[in-house]
Design a protein around this motif. Structure first.
Motif, short mmCIF file in Angstrom:
data_model
loop_
_atom_site.label_atom_id
_atom_site.label_comp_id
_atom_site.label_asym_id
_atom_site.label_seq_id
_atom_site.Cartn_x
_atom_site.Cartn_y
_atom_site.Cartn_z
N ASN A 1 -30.34 53.86 110.78
CA ASN A 1 -28.93 53.53 110.60
C ASN A 1 -28.78 52.11 110.07
OD1 ASN A 1 -28.07 56.00 111.67
ND2 ASN A 1 -28.28 55.22 113.74
N GLN A 2 -27.92 51.97 109.08
CA GLN A 2 -27.68 50.64 108.51
C GLN A 2 -26.70 49.88 109.39
OE1 GLN A 2 -26.89 50.40 104.27
NE2 GLN A 2 -25.37 48.82 104.67
N ILE A 3 -27.12 48.73 109.90
CA ILE A 3 -26.25 47.89 110.73
C ILE A 3 -25.39 47.00 109.85
CG2 ILE A 3 -26.21 46.07 112.47
CD1 ILE A 3 -29.01 47.01 113.31
N ARG A 4 -26.03 46.40 108.84
CA ARG A 4 -25.32 45.45 108.00
C ARG A 4 -25.99 45.37 106.63
NH1 ARG A 4 -22.11 40.88 109.03
NH2 ARG A 4 -22.26 41.32 111.25
N GLU A 5 -25.18 45.19 105.61
CA GLU A 5 -25.67 44.90 104.26
C GLU A 5 -25.27 43.46 103.96
OE1 GLU A 5 -24.89 46.09 99.59
OE2 GLU A 5 -23.89 47.21 101.16
N SER B 1 -34.38 43.65 95.65
CA SER B 1 -34.25 42.66 94.57
C SER B 1 -34.73 43.26 93.26
CB SER B 1 -35.04 41.40 94.90
OG SER B 1 -36.42 41.71 94.99
N ARG B 2 -34.52 44.56 93.11
CA ARG B 2 -35.06 45.26 91.93
C ARG B 2 -34.43 44.80 90.63
NH1 ARG B 2 -34.14 51.17 93.80
NH2 ARG B 2 -32.42 50.11 94.78
N TRP B 3 -33.14 44.50 90.63
CA TRP B 3 -32.46 44.14 89.41
C TRP B 3 -32.19 42.65 89.40
CZ3 TRP B 3 -33.10 48.13 86.51
CH2 TRP B 3 -33.09 49.40 87.08
N LYS B 4 -32.82 41.93 88.50
CA LYS B 4 -32.66 40.48 88.45
C LYS B 4 -31.22 40.07 88.14
CE LYS B 4 -37.38 39.57 87.10
NZ LYS B 4 -37.91 38.92 88.24
N GLU B 5 -30.48 40.91 87.44
CA GLU B 5 -29.11 40.58 87.06
C GLU B 5 -28.12 40.82 88.20
OE1 GLU B 5 -30.93 42.91 85.27
OE2 GLU B 5 -31.67 41.49 83.79
N SER B 6 -28.51 41.61 89.19
CA SER B 6 -27.58 41.94 90.28
C SER B 6 -27.88 41.09 91.51
CB SER B 6 -27.67 43.42 90.64
OG SER B 6 -28.91 43.69 91.25
N GLU B 7 -26.96 41.12 92.43
CA GLU B 7 -27.12 40.38 93.69
C GLU B 7 -28.18 41.04 94.56
OE1 GLU B 7 -23.61 38.16 96.16
OE2 GLU B 7 -23.24 40.18 95.48
N HIS B 8 -29.10 40.26 95.05
CA HIS B 8 -30.11 40.80 95.96
C HIS B 8 -29.46 41.16 97.28
CE1 HIS B 8 -33.52 38.52 93.69
NE2 HIS B 8 -32.78 39.26 92.91
N ARG B 9 -30.04 42.16 97.97
CA ARG B 9 -29.43 42.66 99.20
C ARG B 9 -30.45 42.73 100.32
NH1 ARG B 9 -26.36 44.49 95.21
NH2 ARG B 9 -24.22 45.13 95.57
N CYS B 10 -29.99 42.40 101.50
CA CYS B 10 -30.78 42.52 102.72
C CYS B 10 -30.08 43.55 103.59
CB CYS B 10 -30.85 41.17 103.44
SG CYS B 10 -31.57 41.26 105.09
N TYR B 11 -30.79 44.60 103.97
CA TYR B 11 -30.22 45.62 104.83
C TYR B 11 -30.87 45.52 106.21
CZ TYR B 11 -28.76 47.68 100.38
OH TYR B 11 -28.21 47.87 99.16
N LEU B 12 -30.05 45.36 107.22
CA LEU B 12 -30.54 45.37 108.61
C LEU B 12 -30.38 46.79 109.12
CD1 LEU B 12 -29.03 42.05 109.99
CD2 LEU B 12 -31.18 42.44 108.76
N LEU B 13 -31.45 47.35 109.66
CA LEU B 13 -31.47 48.76 110.06
C LEU B 13 -31.82 48.92 111.52
CD1 LEU B 13 -33.62 49.89 106.99
CD2 LEU B 13 -31.14 49.95 107.15
N ALA B 14 -31.32 50.00 112.11
CA ALA B 14 -31.65 50.31 113.52
C ALA B 14 -32.32 51.66 113.61
CB ALA B 14 -30.38 50.33 114.35
#
Length: 99
Positions: A47-51, A86-99
């Motif tokens: 489950n995704q807690i936060r993006e 961080s796959r797309w250099k042009e887009s914002e990188h994302r950190c997903y916290l999961l449970a």
């Protein structure tokens, strides 16, 4: 019983001053050093807690690197896994916290 060397210098180098007296070589803490990051791994059923993105108003630093994402997961009591995108250099990188 444990000695100072077992407790303090067990995993670090140490410097012997004289006889039984020695000091730890302290290393600067590096975020995420105690985590494992496997590229292109996805946790199914987690489950995704936060993006978190760089533009997020809270904890935005976590989107800067996989190491910082891991560190933010470690300080969140609900987080068991993390995913860093961080796959797309042009887009914002994302950190997903999961449970």
């Amino acid at each position: 019983s444990s000695s100072f060397g077992d407790v303090c210098c067990g995993i670090h180098d140490n410097v012997t001053v004289s006889g039984d007296l020695f000091f730890c070589e302290l290393k600067v803490f590096v975020p995420g050093i105690d985590s494992t990051y496997e590229p292109f791994i996805q946790y199914y059923g987690a489950n995704q807690i936060r993006e978190i993105k760089a533009s997020s108003s809270f904890m935005s630093e976590a989107a800067a690197s996989a190491e910082l994402c891991a560190e933010y997961c470690a300080i969140s009591s609900d987080c068991r896994y993390f995913s860093y995108d961080s796959r797309w250099k042009e887009s914002e990188h994302r950190c997903y916290l999961l449970a």
